[in-house]
Design an enzyme around this catalytic site. Structure first.
Site, PDB file in Angstrom:
ATOM      1  N   TYR A   1      -2.589   0.787  10.907  1.00 25.25           N
ATOM      2  CA  TYR A   1      -3.436  -0.730  11.250  1.00 25.25           C
ATOM      3  C   TYR A   1      -3.767  -0.765  12.496  1.00 25.25           C
ATOM      4  O   TYR A   1      -4.547  -1.141  12.110  1.00 25.25           O
ATOM      5  CB  TYR A   1      -2.175  -1.789  10.530  1.00 25.25           C
ATOM      6  CG  TYR A   1      -1.010  -0.947   9.115  1.00 25.25           C
ATOM      7  CD1 TYR A   1      -2.167  -0.859   7.839  1.00 25.25           C
ATOM      8  CD2 TYR A   1      -0.050  -1.369   9.302  1.00 25.25           C
ATOM      9  CE1 TYR A   1      -1.448  -0.645   6.889  1.00 25.25           C
ATOM     10  CE2 TYR A   1       0.474  -1.650   7.493  1.00 25.25           C
ATOM     11  CZ  TYR A   1      -0.041  -1.202   7.490  1.00 25.25           C
ATOM     12  OH  TYR A   1       0.529  -0.721   5.280  1.00 25.25           O
TER      13      TYR A   1
ATOM     14  N   ILE B   1       1.279  -0.962   0.103  1.00 29.13           N
ATOM     15  CA  ILE B   1      -0.460   0.392  -0.032  1.00 29.13           C
ATOM     16  C   ILE B   1       0.245   0.886  -0.084  1.00 29.13           C
ATOM     17  O   ILE B   1       1.982   1.598   0.687  1.00 29.13           O
ATOM     18  CB  ILE B   1      -0.948  -0.524   0.791  1.00 29.13           C
ATOM     19  CG1 ILE B   1      -2.416   0.625   1.588  1.00 29.13           C
ATOM     20  CG2 ILE B   1      -0.186  -0.035   2.137  1.00 29.13           C
ATOM     21  CD1 ILE B   1      -2.930   0.696   2.072  1.00 29.13           C
TER      22      ILE B   1
ATOM     23  N   ASN C   1       8.313   1.206  10.606  1.00 34.76           N
ATOM     24  CA  ASN C   1       7.460   2.395  10.394  1.00 34.76           C
ATOM     25  C   ASN C   1       6.046   3.035  11.013  1.00 34.76           C
ATOM     26  O   ASN C   1       5.349   2.263  11.135  1.00 34.76           O
ATOM     27  CB  ASN C   1       6.799   1.675   8.941  1.00 34.76           C
ATOM     28  CG  ASN C   1       5.709   2.363   8.185  1.00 34.76           C
ATOM     29  OD1 ASN C   1       5.397   3.680   8.310  1.00 34.76           O
ATOM     30  ND2 ASN C   1       6.020   2.109   6.797  1.00 34.76           N
TER      31      ASN C   1
ATOM     32  N   VAL D   1       0.507   5.416  -0.837  1.00 40.94           N
ATOM     33  CA  VAL D   1       0.559   7.341  -0.940  1.00 40.94           C
ATOM     34  C   VAL D   1       1.232   8.043  -1.318  1.00 40.94           C
ATOM     35  O   VAL D   1       2.244   7.676  -0.524  1.00 40.94           O
ATOM     36  CB  VAL D   1      -0.866   7.365  -0.226  1.00 40.94           C
ATOM     37  CG1 VAL D   1      -1.245   6.594   0.083  1.00 40.94           C
ATOM     38  CG2 VAL D   1      -0.014   7.900   1.043  1.00 40.94           C
TER      39      VAL D   1
ATOM     40  N   GLU E   1       2.439  -7.086   6.451  1.00 36.31           N
ATOM     41  CA  GLU E   1       3.812  -7.307   7.250  1.00 36.31           C
ATOM     42  C   GLU E   1       4.366  -5.610   6.906  1.00 36.31           C
ATOM     43  O   GLU E   1       3.829  -5.375   6.060  1.00 36.31           O
ATOM     44  CB  GLU E   1       4.716  -8.194   6.581  1.00 36.31           C
ATOM     45  CG  GLU E   1       4.718  -9.412   6.913  1.00 36.31           C
ATOM     46  CD  GLU E   1       4.000 -10.794   5.972  1.00 36.31           C
ATOM     47  OE1 GLU E   1       3.674 -11.393   5.867  1.00 36.31           O
ATOM     48  OE2 GLU E   1       3.743  -9.302   4.718  1.00 36.31           O
TER      49      GLU E   1
END
Length: 136
Positions: A104, A58, A97, A60, A92
């Site tokens: 999440y 994912i 991060n 952006v 994962e």
């Protein structure tokens, strides 16, 4: 594909190759893009295995981080996975991060394990947190 590859290079320290992306255009994979004015601003790649959705990537645009674009993509992927009959999503994430881990966790994911040395990190390796969200 060029816009996705540029976004991948901007968004990740160790970006996927074009070949990896092309391999995701197969049965069992789902790919979504966040677009505005014909510009790709974000994307998500999911792999379905049996009844489990695995969030593989994912991303952006860096200028959109912290503005909800990643959350919208994640929520869309979650909703589509539920609609498609998946019972959970697993992912994962780099241990360093923090923004992604908070995203999440904010959507209900919980850490279920670790993968030691999972990610390349300069000359070394970085651990991954394995996180999961059950839908049922």
């Amino acid at each position: 594909m060029a816009q996705v590859m540029e976004l991948e290079r901007l968004g990740h320290s160790h970006p996927w190759s074009e070949g990896i992306f092309r391999d995701c255009f197969k049965d069992g994979y789902r790919l979504w893009a966040l677009e505005q004015d014909h510009q790709v601003l974000g994307f998500a790649v999911i792999n379905y295995l049996f009844d489990e959705a695995h969030l593989l990537n994912i991303c952006v645009h860096p200028q959109l981080r912290g503005q909800g674009a990643g959350r919208r993509l994640l929520q869309h992927a979650l909703a589509e996975s539920v609609k498609d009959g998946m019972v959970c999503m697993i992912l994962e994430v780099r241990d360093s991060n923090r923004a992604a881990i908070e995203l999440y966790a904010g959507e209900g994911f919980r850490e279920i394990g670790r993968r030691r040395g999972y990610y390349p990190d300069g000359p070394g390796r970085e651990d991954a947190r394995v996180m999961a969200l059950r839908f049922t």
